[in-house]
Design a protein around this motif. Structure first.
Motif, PDB file in Angstrom:
ATOM      1  N   ASP A 158     -74.011 -65.595 -23.925  1.00 44.49           N
ATOM      2  CA  ASP A 158     -75.180 -66.403 -23.554  1.00 44.49           C
ATOM      3  C   ASP A 158     -76.000 -65.649 -22.514  1.00 44.49           C
ATOM      4  N   LEU A 159     -75.301 -64.789 -21.783  1.00 41.89           N
ATOM      5  CA  LEU A 159     -75.947 -63.964 -20.760  1.00 41.89           C
ATOM      6  C   LEU A 159     -75.377 -62.566 -20.913  1.00 41.89           C
ATOM      7  N   LEU A 160     -76.264 -61.579 -21.051  1.00 42.81           N
ATOM      8  CA  LEU A 160     -75.801 -60.200 -21.233  1.00 42.81           C
ATOM      9  C   LEU A 160     -76.434 -59.314 -20.167  1.00 42.81           C
ATOM     10  N   VAL A 161     -75.568 -58.646 -19.397  1.00 44.85           N
ATOM     11  CA  VAL A 161     -76.038 -57.715 -18.365  1.00 44.85           C
ATOM     12  C   VAL A 161     -75.602 -56.321 -18.794  1.00 44.85           C
ATOM     13  N   TRP A 162     -76.503 -55.327 -18.652  1.00 46.37           N
ATOM     14  CA  TRP A 162     -76.144 -53.966 -19.066  1.00 46.37           C
ATOM     15  C   TRP A 162     -76.101 -53.038 -17.850  1.00 46.37           C
ATOM     16  N   THR A 163     -74.898 -52.596 -17.553  1.00 46.49           N
ATOM     17  CA  THR A 163     -74.706 -51.625 -16.471  1.00 46.49           C
ATOM     18  C   THR A 163     -73.889 -50.460 -17.038  1.00 46.49           C
ATOM     19  N   GLY A 164     -74.204 -50.125 -18.293  1.00 45.19           N
ATOM     20  CA  GLY A 164     -73.346 -49.202 -19.044  1.00 45.19           C
ATOM     21  C   GLY A 164     -73.599 -47.732 -18.809  1.00 45.19           C
ATOM     22  N   GLY A 165     -74.543 -47.389 -17.956  1.00 44.34           N
ATOM     23  CA  GLY A 165     -74.727 -45.959 -17.702  1.00 44.34           C
ATOM     24  C   GLY A 165     -76.044 -45.677 -17.017  1.00 44.34           C
ATOM     25  N   ILE A 166     -76.148 -44.461 -16.518  1.00 44.49           N
ATOM     26  CA  ILE A 166     -77.394 -44.061 -15.868  1.00 44.49           C
ATOM     27  C   ILE A 166     -77.882 -42.752 -16.477  1.00 44.49           C
ATOM     28  N   ARG A 167     -79.186 -42.532 -16.329  1.00 47.93           N
ATOM     29  CA  ARG A 167     -79.783 -41.270 -16.758  1.00 47.93           C
ATOM     30  C   ARG A 167     -80.672 -40.774 -15.627  1.00 47.93           C
ATOM     31  N   GLY A 168     -81.107 -39.550 -15.751  1.00 51.72           N
ATOM     32  CA  GLY A 168     -81.941 -38.974 -14.698  1.00 51.72           C
ATOM     33  C   GLY A 168     -83.343 -39.555 -14.702  1.00 51.72           C
ATOM     34  N   PRO A 169     -84.084 -39.321 -13.619  1.00 53.02           N
ATOM     35  CA  PRO A 169     -85.452 -39.844 -13.535  1.00 53.02           C
ATOM     36  C   PRO A 169     -86.383 -39.139 -14.519  1.00 53.02           C
TER      37      PRO A 169
END
Ligand SMILES: Cc1cc2nc3c(=O)[nH]c(=O)nc-3n(C[C@H](O)[C@H](O)[C@H](O)COP(=O)(O)OP(=O)(O)OC[C@H]3O[C@@H](n4cnc5c(N)ncnc54)[C@H](O)[C@@H]3O)c2cc1C
Length: 322
Positions: free
Chosen positions: A231-242
């Protein structure tokens, strides 16, 4: 002579404040950030539970910098070989030449082109994201909250959602999904074990070895064929460069240097430390790398000023704890 600091997060502010103390007055220090204030990002998840904290997590740059010139502008490109950055100010492009620089632009959320994930999930990098997650949690009462990615931000978001559910009686089930075989996979095993125990103690379900492949309005699909409703999905699955670095976290060695005098510091860089270890992205490591970068810029400024043929020896960074 001009020293530029691009980005005023943990790394940028640490570099700038040290150089303000160390460099001679004759050296210009310019700090460029698209925001007029520093965001205390490592506390951002707490706004999910305590929205009033938002104000205390933003610190106007003028209050923490004393002699640097602050430019509010978006950095769109950096050429370390030429010592030139391209800025966008009110829709206009301009160039900023520098002698030495610290690139401290942080990271962006990586969605890896997974179908539906960017569309259906909320990331957590800015205050408005935390506010959206909070209001979505209230709208999802009695339902299932899924957090994709169990790095530092993911585990803390899950903790906040579970605590918010308890304190507000939302009756939310919270699950963290992680592709690796343990939570906090970029960190040491004992740290990861302690985090896992804490998640278990708070009743947060943990799915490790579970790779998110796609998302839609009903939830997520995993690579093993299972689906999880959300019902609520948060994505903190990775980072990339600027974007200013082409979207990549720029690889740097322990002296953090690219070109002759441009240093990449904090989340913007993929740092390999002096023991050959990959350094995890964190506020702690950003600050510690920044101390090394400031030292190196100071040495290079002195080398150029003294012009006595002595080459400056660059300090190197070694990772010790997250
Ligand atoms: C929810 C959450 C919880 C976290 N918890 C922890 C924790 O408990 N412990 C920990 O150590 N770390 C934690 N982290 C990670 C930590 O916040 C980051 O690793 C840290 O912010 C990196 O610092 P930085 O200086 O490299 O980048 P940032 O702090 O991201 O700073 C980058 C700066 O660059 C500016 N900028 C970006 N792009 C541009 C551009 N194109 N032009 C101009 N300016 C630009 C931004 O406005 C910002 O001021 C957490 C992160 C999140 C999101």
């Amino acid at each position: 002579m001009r020293v530029a600091v691009f980005g005023a997060g943990y790394a940028g502010l640490t570099v700038a404040r040290r150089l303000e103390r160390w460099l001679p007055e004759a050296v210009d220090i310019v700090v460029v950030d698209e925001s007029p204030s520093h965001l205390v990002q490592h506390e951002l998840h707490r706004v999910i539970r305590y929205p009033d904290l938002a104000e205390t997590l933003t610190v106007p740059l003028g209050e923490v910098l004393t002699r640097a010139t602050v430019r509010q502008a978006r950095v769109t490109g950096i050429d370390p070989e030429a010592g030139v950055a391209t800025l966008e100010v009110s829709g206009e492009r301009e160039s900023l030449e520098y002698d030495f620089a610290a690139v401290c632009l942080g990271a962006e959320t990586a969605f890896y082109d997974l179908p539906g994930v960017e569309e259906h999930a909320t990331p957590l990098k800015r205050l408005d994201h935390a506010e959206t997650i909070r209001s979505d949690a209230f709208d999802s009462a009695g339902g299932h909250a899924v957090v994709g990615g169990a790095g530092l931000s993911g585990i803390q978001v899950a903790g906040e959602l579970a605590a918010l559910s308890d304190s507000e009686g939302l009756d939310l089930d919270v699950t963290v999904v992680e592709m690796a075989d343990r939570v906090a996979p970029s960190f040491g095993e004992s740290f990861a074990r302690a985090v896992r125990q804490e998640l278990d103690a708070r009743g947060i379900a943990v799915e490790t070895g579970a790779t998110v492949e796609r998302a839609d309005e009903d939830g997520i699909g995993l690579a093993d064929g299972r689906t999880l409703s959300a019902d609520l999905l948060v994505w903190t699955g990775g980072i990339r460069g600027p974007d200013a670095l082409g979207g990549e976290r720029r690889p740097v060695n322990a002296d953090l240097v690219v070109g002759d005098g441009t240093f990449v510091v904090g989340d913007a860089g993929a740092v390999t430390d002096e023991w050959g270890e990959a350094v995890p992205a964190s506020a702690q490591t950003a600050v510690r790398e920044a101390r090394i970068a400031a030292k190196n810029i100071d040495r290079l400024v002195r080398e150029r000023r003294d012009d006595d043929g002595e080459r400056a020896r660059l300090a190197t960074y070694s990772f010790d704890s997250p």
